[in-house]
Scaffold this motif. Structure first.
Motif, PDB file in Angstrom:
ATOM      1  N   ARG A  43       0.851  -1.200   0.000  1.00 46.63           N
ATOM      2  CA  ARG A  43       0.000   0.000   0.000  1.00 46.63           C
ATOM      3  C   ARG A  43       0.881   1.243   0.000  1.00 46.63           C
ATOM      4  O   ARG A  43       1.733   1.418   0.859  1.00 46.63           O
ATOM      5  N   CYS A  44       0.631   2.093  -0.960  1.00 51.64           N
ATOM      6  CA  CYS A  44       1.381   3.346  -1.048  1.00 51.64           C
ATOM      7  C   CYS A  44       1.039   4.222   0.160  1.00 51.64           C
ATOM      8  O   CYS A  44      -0.133   4.407   0.489  1.00 51.64           O
ATOM      9  N   PRO A  45       2.065   4.773   0.820  1.00 44.96           N
ATOM     10  CA  PRO A  45       1.783   5.609   1.991  1.00 44.96           C
ATOM     11  C   PRO A  45       1.120   6.942   1.649  1.00 44.96           C
ATOM     12  O   PRO A  45       0.666   7.641   2.546  1.00 44.96           O
ATOM     13  N   HIS A  46       1.012   7.271   0.376  1.00 48.59           N
ATOM     14  CA  HIS A  46       0.364   8.528   0.008  1.00 48.59           C
ATOM     15  C   HIS A  46      -1.142   8.429   0.217  1.00 48.59           C
ATOM     16  O   HIS A  46      -1.692   9.073   1.082  1.00 48.59           O
ATOM     17  N   ARG A  47      -1.817   7.573  -0.556  1.00 50.73           N
ATOM     18  CA  ARG A  47      -3.278   7.421  -0.448  1.00 50.73           C
ATOM     19  C   ARG A  47      -3.682   5.953  -0.551  1.00 50.73           C
ATOM     20  O   ARG A  47      -4.738   5.637  -1.080  1.00 50.73           O
ATOM     21  N   ASP A  48      -2.801   5.064  -0.085  1.00 54.30           N
ATOM     22  CA  ASP A  48      -3.077   3.624  -0.082  1.00 54.30           C
ATOM     23  C   ASP A  48      -3.212   3.027  -1.479  1.00 54.30           C
ATOM     24  O   ASP A  48      -3.910   2.024  -1.676  1.00 54.30           O
ATOM     25  N   GLY A  49      -2.589   3.634  -2.468  1.00 64.00           N
ATOM     26  CA  GLY A  49      -2.622   3.088  -3.830  1.00 64.00           C
ATOM     27  C   GLY A  49      -1.911   1.741  -3.896  1.00 64.00           C
ATOM     28  O   GLY A  49      -1.092   1.404  -3.042  1.00 64.00           O
ATOM     29  N   GLU A  62       7.381   2.856  -8.495  1.00 68.34           N
ATOM     30  CA  GLU A  62       6.498   3.979  -8.777  1.00 68.34           C
ATOM     31  C   GLU A  62       5.041   3.555  -8.618  1.00 68.34           C
ATOM     32  O   GLU A  62       4.618   2.541  -9.178  1.00 68.34           O
ATOM     33  N   CYS A  63       4.291   4.320  -7.871  1.00 66.00           N
ATOM     34  CA  CYS A  63       2.871   4.039  -7.650  1.00 66.00           C
ATOM     35  C   CYS A  63       2.062   4.405  -8.896  1.00 66.00           C
ATOM     36  O   CYS A  63       2.302   5.448  -9.500  1.00 66.00           O
ATOM     37  N   PRO A  64       1.096   3.558  -9.258  1.00 64.83           N
ATOM     38  CA  PRO A  64       0.322   3.840 -10.472  1.00 64.83           C
ATOM     39  C   PRO A  64      -0.723   4.955 -10.304  1.00 64.83           C
ATOM     40  O   PRO A  64      -1.256   5.434 -11.298  1.00 64.83           O
ATOM     41  N   TRP A  65      -1.021   5.350  -9.072  1.00 68.36           N
ATOM     42  CA  TRP A  65      -2.085   6.346  -8.895  1.00 68.36           C
ATOM     43  C   TRP A  65      -1.627   7.785  -9.126  1.00 68.36           C
ATOM     44  O   TRP A  65      -2.187   8.498  -9.939  1.00 68.36           O
ATOM     45  N   HIS A  66      -0.604   8.222  -8.416  1.00 73.09           N
ATOM     46  CA  HIS A  66      -0.139   9.610  -8.574  1.00 73.09           C
ATOM     47  C   HIS A  66       1.362   9.654  -8.863  1.00 73.09           C
ATOM     48  O   HIS A  66       1.985  10.679  -8.738  1.00 73.09           O
ATOM     49  N   TYR A  67       1.901   8.491  -9.176  1.00 72.20           N
ATOM     50  CA  TYR A  67       3.296   8.375  -9.642  1.00 72.20           C
ATOM     51  C   TYR A  67       4.340   8.754  -8.593  1.00 72.20           C
ATOM     52  O   TYR A  67       5.458   9.119  -8.943  1.00 72.20           O
ATOM     53  N   TYR A  68       3.984   8.657  -7.335  1.00 70.36           N
ATOM     54  CA  TYR A  68       5.001   8.835  -6.299  1.00 70.36           C
ATOM     55  C   TYR A  68       6.022   7.719  -6.450  1.00 70.36           C
ATOM     56  O   TYR A  68       5.677   6.588  -6.804  1.00 70.36           O
ATOM     57  N   ARG A  69       7.275   8.058  -6.143  1.00 71.57           N
ATOM     58  CA  ARG A  69       8.352   7.079  -6.267  1.00 71.57           C
ATOM     59  C   ARG A  69       9.056   6.892  -4.928  1.00 71.57           C
ATOM     60  O   ARG A  69       9.238   7.859  -4.184  1.00 71.57           O
TER      61      ARG A  69
END
Ligand code: FES
Length: 120
Positions: A43-49, A62-69
Motif C-alpha cells: 500500500r502506497c503511503p500517500h493514499r493507499d494506492g 512507482e505508484c500507479p495512482w499519482h506516480y510517487y516514487r
C-alpha cells in the motif's frame, strides 16, 4: 522481537522483478535486485494506492495512482520530494516513507520479519 515468517521461495522472485504475496491478510511486495531481496508494504503511503500494480525501475518503485516514487532499499520518498524541494513544507504530510521489512534467506525460502522493526 523479530518475527520471521516464510513468504515465498527464492526461485519465485526472479532478478529484476517483483512479486506480490499475501501474508495474514497483508499484501507485501517482494523484490529481487541483483539477488538482494526486499520486502515492502504493497500500500502506497500517500493514499493507499496499489504499489504492486506500479512499475519497478531498478531500485525505484512507482505508484500507479499519482506516480510517487520510493527507494526500494530504504523506503524513502524520492518523488515528489526531489522535484519540488521548495514545496516540502506543504508536501511533508504526503511524503511518508514506504514500510520496509527485513528479509532473510534460508536455503530456498524467503522469510520476512513482521515485528515492525525497520532494518533500513
Ligand atoms: S496513492 Fe500512491 S502516489 Fe498517491
Amino acid at each position: 522481537m523479530t518475527q520471521f515468517v516464510k513468504v515465498a521461495k527464492v526461485s519465485e522472485v526472479s532478478p529484476g522483478t517483483m512479486r506480490t504475496v499475501e501474508v495474514n491478510g497483508q499484501r507485501l511486495i517482494l523484490i529481487n535486485i541483483n539477488k538482494e531481496f526486499y520486502a515492502l508494504d504493497a500500500r502506497c503511503p500517500h493514499r493507499d494506492g496499489p504499489l504492486d500494480r506500479g512499475h519497478l525501475y531498478g531500485s525505484i518503485i512507482e505508484c500507479p495512482w499519482h506516480y510517487y516514487r520510493y527507494d526500494v532499499k530504504t523506503g524513502e520518498n524520492l518523488y515528489p520530494r526531489n522535484v519540488y524541494p521548495a514545496d516540502l513544507t506543504y508536501l511533508e504530510r504526503d511524503l511518508k516513507p514506504l514500510q520496509c521489512y527485513r528479509v532473510r534467506v534460508e536455503e530456498d525460502e524467503l522469510l520476512v520479519d513482521f515485528s515492525g522493526d525497520r532494518e533500513r
